[in-house]
Design an enzyme around this catalytic site. Structure first.
Site, short mmCIF file in Angstrom:
data_model
loop_
_atom_site.label_atom_id
_atom_site.label_comp_id
_atom_site.label_asym_id
_atom_site.label_seq_id
_atom_site.Cartn_x
_atom_site.Cartn_y
_atom_site.Cartn_z
N ARG A 37 7.67 10.82 -0.10
CA ARG A 37 7.98 9.15 -0.67
C ARG A 37 9.17 8.78 0.28
NH1 ARG A 37 6.58 8.12 -7.07
NH2 ARG A 37 6.01 6.49 -5.94
N ARG B 87 7.23 8.26 -19.27
CA ARG B 87 7.68 7.35 -18.18
C ARG B 87 6.92 5.83 -17.82
NH1 ARG B 87 7.76 9.80 -12.78
NH2 ARG B 87 8.43 7.44 -12.47
N ASP C 292 -3.66 6.27 -8.26
CA ASP C 292 -2.93 6.44 -9.74
C ASP C 292 -4.06 6.73 -10.68
OD1 ASP C 292 -0.44 3.86 -9.55
OD2 ASP C 292 -0.53 5.86 -8.89
N CYS D 271 7.84 10.77 -9.33
CA CYS D 271 7.04 11.88 -9.53
C CYS D 271 7.40 13.00 -8.34
CB CYS D 271 5.46 11.43 -9.66
SG CYS D 271 5.34 10.17 -10.85
N LYS E 251 3.40 -1.04 -15.88
CA LYS E 251 4.91 -0.64 -15.48
C LYS E 251 4.96 -0.96 -14.24
CE LYS E 251 4.94 3.92 -13.64
NZ LYS E 251 5.50 4.09 -12.55
N ASN E 252 4.02 -0.96 -13.18
CA ASN E 252 4.50 -1.23 -11.84
C ASN E 252 4.55 -2.73 -11.63
OD1 ASN E 252 4.46 1.51 -11.43
ND2 ASN E 252 2.49 1.66 -10.68
C1 EPZ Z 1 3.81 2.21 -5.83
O1 EPZ Z 1 4.66 3.34 -5.28
C2 EPZ Z 1 3.60 2.87 -7.42
N1 EPZ Z 1 4.85 2.60 -8.27
C3 EPZ Z 1 2.95 4.05 -7.46
O2 EPZ Z 1 2.63 4.48 -8.93
C4 EPZ Z 1 1.74 3.92 -6.91
O3 EPZ Z 1 1.01 5.27 -6.85
C5 EPZ Z 1 1.83 3.72 -5.21
O4 EPZ Z 1 2.40 2.33 -5.54
C6 EPZ Z 1 0.60 3.38 -4.65
O5 EPZ Z 1 -0.27 2.47 -5.09
C7 EPZ Z 1 5.43 1.69 -8.40
O6 EPZ Z 1 5.17 0.50 -8.03
C8 EPZ Z 1 6.82 1.88 -9.12
P1 EPZ Z 1 3.79 3.12 -1.53
P2 EPZ Z 1 5.34 3.15 -3.96
O7 EPZ Z 1 4.99 2.70 -0.95
O8 EPZ Z 1 5.66 1.99 -3.73
C9 EPZ Z 1 4.10 6.16 1.99
C10 EPZ Z 1 2.94 5.57 -10.99
O9 EPZ Z 1 2.03 6.53 -11.10
N2 EPZ Z 1 5.42 5.56 2.20
O10 EPZ Z 1 2.42 2.01 -1.68
O11 EPZ Z 1 6.21 4.06 -3.89
C11 EPZ Z 1 4.33 6.93 0.69
O12 EPZ Z 1 4.74 8.27 0.85
C12 EPZ Z 1 3.40 5.53 -9.43
O13 EPZ Z 1 2.88 4.44 -11.49
C13 EPZ Z 1 6.17 5.84 3.56
O14 EPZ Z 1 5.58 6.66 4.41
O15 EPZ Z 1 3.88 3.45 -3.03
C14 EPZ Z 1 2.71 7.22 0.31
O16 EPZ Z 1 2.10 8.11 1.04
C15 EPZ Z 1 3.25 6.90 -8.60
N3 EPZ Z 1 7.02 5.12 3.85
C16 EPZ Z 1 2.11 5.95 0.53
O17 EPZ Z 1 2.98 5.24 1.60
C17 EPZ Z 1 7.60 3.92 3.12
O18 EPZ Z 1 8.60 3.49 3.36
C18 EPZ Z 1 2.20 4.65 -0.54
O19 EPZ Z 1 3.38 4.62 -1.02
C19 EPZ Z 1 6.84 3.82 1.77
C20 EPZ Z 1 5.76 4.41 1.35
#
Ligand code: EPZ
Length: 413
Positions: free
Chosen positions: A119, A393, A301, A114, A21-22
């Site tokens: 986020r 999803r 995840d 989610c 998916k990702n």
């Molecule tokens: C991706 O989300 C994945 N989703 C998530 O999978 C996965 O859990 C996550 O990466 C971490 O590996 C997709 O790829 C669509 P991050 P993403 O930006 O990109 C903080 C699933 O179940 N952050 O790496 O949103 C954020 O709040 C989903 O498949 C900021 O603070 O994750 C989090 O605490 C769930 N500011 C951490 O970083 C920002 O601008 C990691 O988020 C961006 C992120």
């Protein structure tokens, strides 16, 4: 809709894994960079991908799905992402970088996803500002305008989505950009590889420091979506929880190092290049202390899968969730309804394993839902898992695929 699950049956057999998916969502977002045909093979037919396709179609892209191949072409006719779709998934954010690169403007209602945490998108937006793009964040809508110019930008956290957006934003930006502290998840590396295949000039792909020399235009290509490592871990966790014996095929063991290290010390795990043979004979004596962290460490995840396995073990486990502030409490409470002994203090769960019994539980997010299904498979007696739309999803027919391995799951409205 809910799953009715009769637990206590060992899973046995062979099951293939489909596209991630990702990975698919990032590649779909990058399709905005070119009008040429972009052919994505092994593209999973799940709700998030379907919604991302609708989003792109409403914005003007021509998208055709034939089986697990999705072909995208044409220009955007609108730079405003439709709110009704954009708010359904986090993946909608992944059009920001490519739309700004190609059309120099985009308007995106803040994405959904989610309930695992706030986020925010500050890293995405600060990065775009560092490239000279004007950003207006009204709290429920983000508007970006301007021609990205090459720059150096250090991400304050190795955000997967921000890395993907900033990579796309730099691809057509005149000059050489350097992104520091990039995420190195396999799904990010796949995007980097596809962009290079499309004519982007990227060095350092797969590392945390990536340089992108802007080009005038990039062209279409064909690309195979990588296997979903979280789905593979889900099947293996289901086998572990039910003392089963399975083979997972069409997967990428090398993308699952942290998870497989943990499992191979407790179960019989044999890896081949694209398959994993797995058997579990007894409950392990807990999993020690496990902390989630960006790749290549233990993935957030897979945390809900491990929480369930810890609840079914015969010892103590401590799980520290370092990425999302609300990704432990819900499943801990639901598992405790099944007889688990889990206490959560801030981002730390302490689990004393034991036997689970059937109960009525509800999913609150995608991976948490999968964790509850696995708990129900392990539990003695019947369980109901409700709110299973979250599971759809990111999983293709999770119940059907687990039933192929001997599970007894039915769907009730
Ligand atoms: C991706 O989300 C994945 N989703 C998530 O999978 C996965 O859990 C996550 O990466 C971490 O590996 C997709 O790829 C669509 P991050 P993403 O930006 O990109 C903080 C699933 O179940 N952050 O790496 O949103 C954020 O709040 C989903 O498949 C900021 O603070 O994750 C989090 O605490 C769930 N500011 C951490 O970083 C920002 O601008 C990691 O988020 C961006 C992120």
């Amino acid at each position: 809709m809910e799953y009715i699950i009769n637990g206590g049956r060992p899973l046995c057999g062979e099951i293939p894994v489909y596209g991630a998916k990702n990975c698919a969502l990032a590649l779909l977002g990058a399709s905005v960079l070119t009008d040429d045909d972009l052919v994505l093979r092994n593209c999973p037919d799940i709700a998030d991908v379907a919604n991302m396709i609708v989003l792109l179609q409403v914005m003007g892209k021509k998208v055709v799905r034939q089986g697990d191949t999705v072909t995208l072409s044409g220009r955007l006719t609108s730079i405003c992402a439709p709110r009704s779709v954009a708010t359904l998934l986090r993946g909608s954010a992944l059009i920001l970088g490519s739309a700004v690169a190609r059309y120099h403007q985009v308007a995106l209602p803040l994405p959904g996803g989610c309930a695992i945490g706030a986020r925010p998108m500050d890293i995405h937006l600060c990065g775009l500002q560092a490239l000279g793009v004007d950003v207006l964040d009204t709290g429920d809508m983000v508007s970006c305008k301007g021609v990205p110019k090459a720059a150096e930008y250090k991400l304050r956290f190795a955000s997967v989505g921000a890395t993907e957006n900033l990579l796309c934003a730099c691809v057509l930006a005149e000059g050489v950009s350097t992104l520091v502290n990039c995420a190195t998840e396999p799904e990010v590396v796949a995007l980097e590889q596809m962009l290079v295949q499309m004519g982007a000039r990227i060095s350092g792909a797969g590392s945390s420091v990536v340089q992108i020399e802007g080009v005038k235009k990039i062209h279409g290509t064909e690309f195979v979506v990588i296997p979903d490592r979280i789905v593979a871990a889900t099947y293996l966790s289901a086998a572990a929880a039910t003392y089963g014996n399975i083979t997972v095929t069409n997967c990428c063991p090398q993308h699952m190092g942290a998870f497989l290290d943990l499992m191979s010390r407790r179960f019989d795990v044999r890896c081949r290049s694209d398959a994993i043979d797995f058997s579990a004979k007894r409950a392990p004596d807990g999993y020690g202390r496990v902390e989630t962290a960006p790749y290549p460490f233990f993935p957030t995840d897979m945390q809900s899968l491990l929480l369930t396995l810890a609840a079914c073990s015969s010892g103590k486990t401590v799980i520290v969730e370092n990425l999302f502030e609300n990704r432990l409490a819900h499943n801990a409470a639901e598992l405790n309804k099944m007889g688990a002994d889990i206490s959560v203090e801030n981002n730390v769960a302490t689990v004393y394993g034991g036997k689970l019994h059937g109960a009525n539980v509800s999913a609150s997010d995608l991976r948490g839902g999968a964790g509850l299904v696995i708990a129900a498979l392990a539990a003695e007696g019947q369980s109901a898992v409700s709110e299973i739309r979250h599971i759809g999803r990111g999983y293709v027919d999770l119940a059907g695929n687990l039933n192929k391995l001997g599970a007894e799951i039915s769907v009730r409205d």
